[in-house]
Design a protein around this motif. Structure first.
Motif, short mmCIF file in Angstrom:
data_model
loop_
_atom_site.label_atom_id
_atom_site.label_comp_id
_atom_site.label_asym_id
_atom_site.label_seq_id
_atom_site.Cartn_x
_atom_site.Cartn_y
_atom_site.Cartn_z
N ILE A 162 4.36 10.16 -5.78
CA ILE A 162 4.91 9.30 -4.94
C ILE A 162 4.40 9.09 -3.78
O ILE A 162 4.61 7.94 -3.58
CB ILE A 162 6.81 10.38 -4.73
N ALA A 163 3.79 9.86 -3.02
CA ALA A 163 2.85 9.37 -2.10
C ALA A 163 2.21 8.14 -2.35
O ALA A 163 2.22 7.16 -1.37
CB ALA A 163 2.46 10.58 -0.88
N VAL A 164 1.61 8.38 -3.21
CA VAL A 164 0.09 8.17 -3.88
C VAL A 164 1.21 6.55 -4.05
O VAL A 164 0.57 5.16 -4.26
CB VAL A 164 -0.48 8.07 -5.17
N LEU A 165 1.72 5.82 -4.45
CA LEU A 165 2.73 5.07 -4.83
C LEU A 165 3.05 3.96 -3.85
O LEU A 165 3.22 2.99 -4.01
CB LEU A 165 3.77 5.01 -6.13
N ASN A 166 3.30 4.98 -3.36
CA ASN A 166 3.88 4.06 -1.83
C ASN A 166 3.14 3.21 -1.38
O ASN A 166 3.10 2.42 -0.60
CB ASN A 166 5.40 5.21 -0.53
N ASN A 167 1.46 4.43 -1.14
CA ASN A 167 0.52 3.43 -0.47
C ASN A 167 0.25 2.80 -1.21
O ASN A 167 0.11 1.64 -0.51
CB ASN A 167 -0.62 4.47 -0.34
N LEU A 168 0.07 2.86 -2.30
CA LEU A 168 -0.25 1.09 -3.05
C LEU A 168 0.74 -0.09 -2.83
O LEU A 168 -0.28 -1.48 -2.61
CB LEU A 168 -0.53 2.24 -4.42
N ALA A 169 2.08 0.72 -2.69
CA ALA A 169 2.81 -0.43 -2.61
C ALA A 169 2.75 -0.92 -1.13
O ALA A 169 2.68 -2.36 -1.22
CB ALA A 169 3.85 0.12 -2.93
#
Length: 295
Positions: A182-189
């Protein structure tokens, strides 16, 4: 003998440990290690629960509650430790850290706890389950995306994860790898794609698993088109099992693993040897071999 047991446990309400008299141990001299050669949510999936293993204390066998993402490395770790400390073996109970934490709180016996989550380690520390000052940083791990070797959805980049019809597996949010994802997806977004991309990617998640290896299994079987796992899982897999897509470090999440000796251990001397071995160059070399990153 190394026993790798997978339990489908779910998190339960924390209970404080019952104070008990510490076992009296005879002073044990630390043996000299034997020199060895370097060792080269939409829908939650219904899983079949397996019995929680029950261990009893043994002065020749250590019980290590171990984050499931160390599954690939556990066999090599166990055999190498026994070679260095003849007569002492390790049984690995491999499961999601959240499930192992619950087992400890419910009174399950273990000597050592290896966690993929500082959050759960900190909770157990506050609850008094660890020998004081025994918790150490062990290793770290990055998140990657894996695909079936045949890549049926023709995923060529992270952008393709948002395409309609793509089936994705990830871990439940209580699993450390799920939190990291979830942290990765937020960063990518925020840095590369968009909130719409993240929403569409999460909309393609068809299963939330209770352990990181369970996601890898879904991908290997072709039941999903992609899965978020740790890079160590892809490294440990046989050649030809997966394709993988790396995530830029600026957007990634570096998961920290810890190791500690449990207060309930009746073999604290050997538990200390195992912790020292894992923190030594020999133990760290094994972890690096399986895709982990030295802290």
């Amino acid at each position: 003998m190394i026993t790798a047991l997978f339990a489908g446990c779910t998190q339960s309400t924390n209970t404080a440990p019952v104070a008990t008299a510490a076992p009296t141990e005879a002073a044990t001299a630390m043996p000299t290690p034997v020199a060895t050669a370097a060792t080269a949510v939409p829908t939650t999936v219904a899983t079949t629960a397996t019995p929680v293993p029950t261990y009893t204390p043994s002065h020749s066998n250590l019980v290590a509650f171990t984050a499931a993402s160390l599954t690939g490395a556990s066999g090599t770790i166990g055999s190498s430790f026994t070679a260095a400390y003849p007569g002492t073996t390790v049984s690995f109970d491999l499961d999601g850290t959240q499930a192992l934490k619950t087992q400890v709180e419910n009174g399950a016996y273990a000597d050592v706890f290896i966690s993929a989550s500082n959050s759960y380690t900190n909770t157990l520390t506050k609850e008094g389950y660890f020998v004081p000052n025994s918790v150490k940083t062990l290793t770290t791990n990055y998140v990657i995306v894996i695909l079936p070797e045949s890549n049926p959805a023709n995923i060529q980049s992270l952008a393709d994860l948002a395409k309609p019809g793509v089936k994705i597996a990830m871990e439940a949010k209580t699993v450390p790898a799920g939190t990291a994802t979830i942290a990765v997806l937020n960063n990518l977004a925020n840095d590369t794609y968009s909130q719409s991309w993240m929403n569409q990617t999460l909309g393609n998640v068809v299963t939330y698993e209770t352990s990181e290896p369970a996601v890898a299994t879904k991908v290997a079987l072709g039941e999903v088109d992609a899965g978020f796992v740790y890079q160590s899982t892809a490294t440990a897999a046989p050649s030809g099992t997966y394709q993988s897509i790396t995530i830029p470090k600026k957007d990634n999440y570096l998961q920290t693993y810890t190791i500690g000796i449990l207060n309930g251990s009746q073999n604290k001397a050997a538990a200390g040897w195992f912790e020292q071995y894992m923190l030594s160059s020999a133990g760290q070399n094994i972890l690096t071999q399986y895709g982990f990153i030295a802290p």
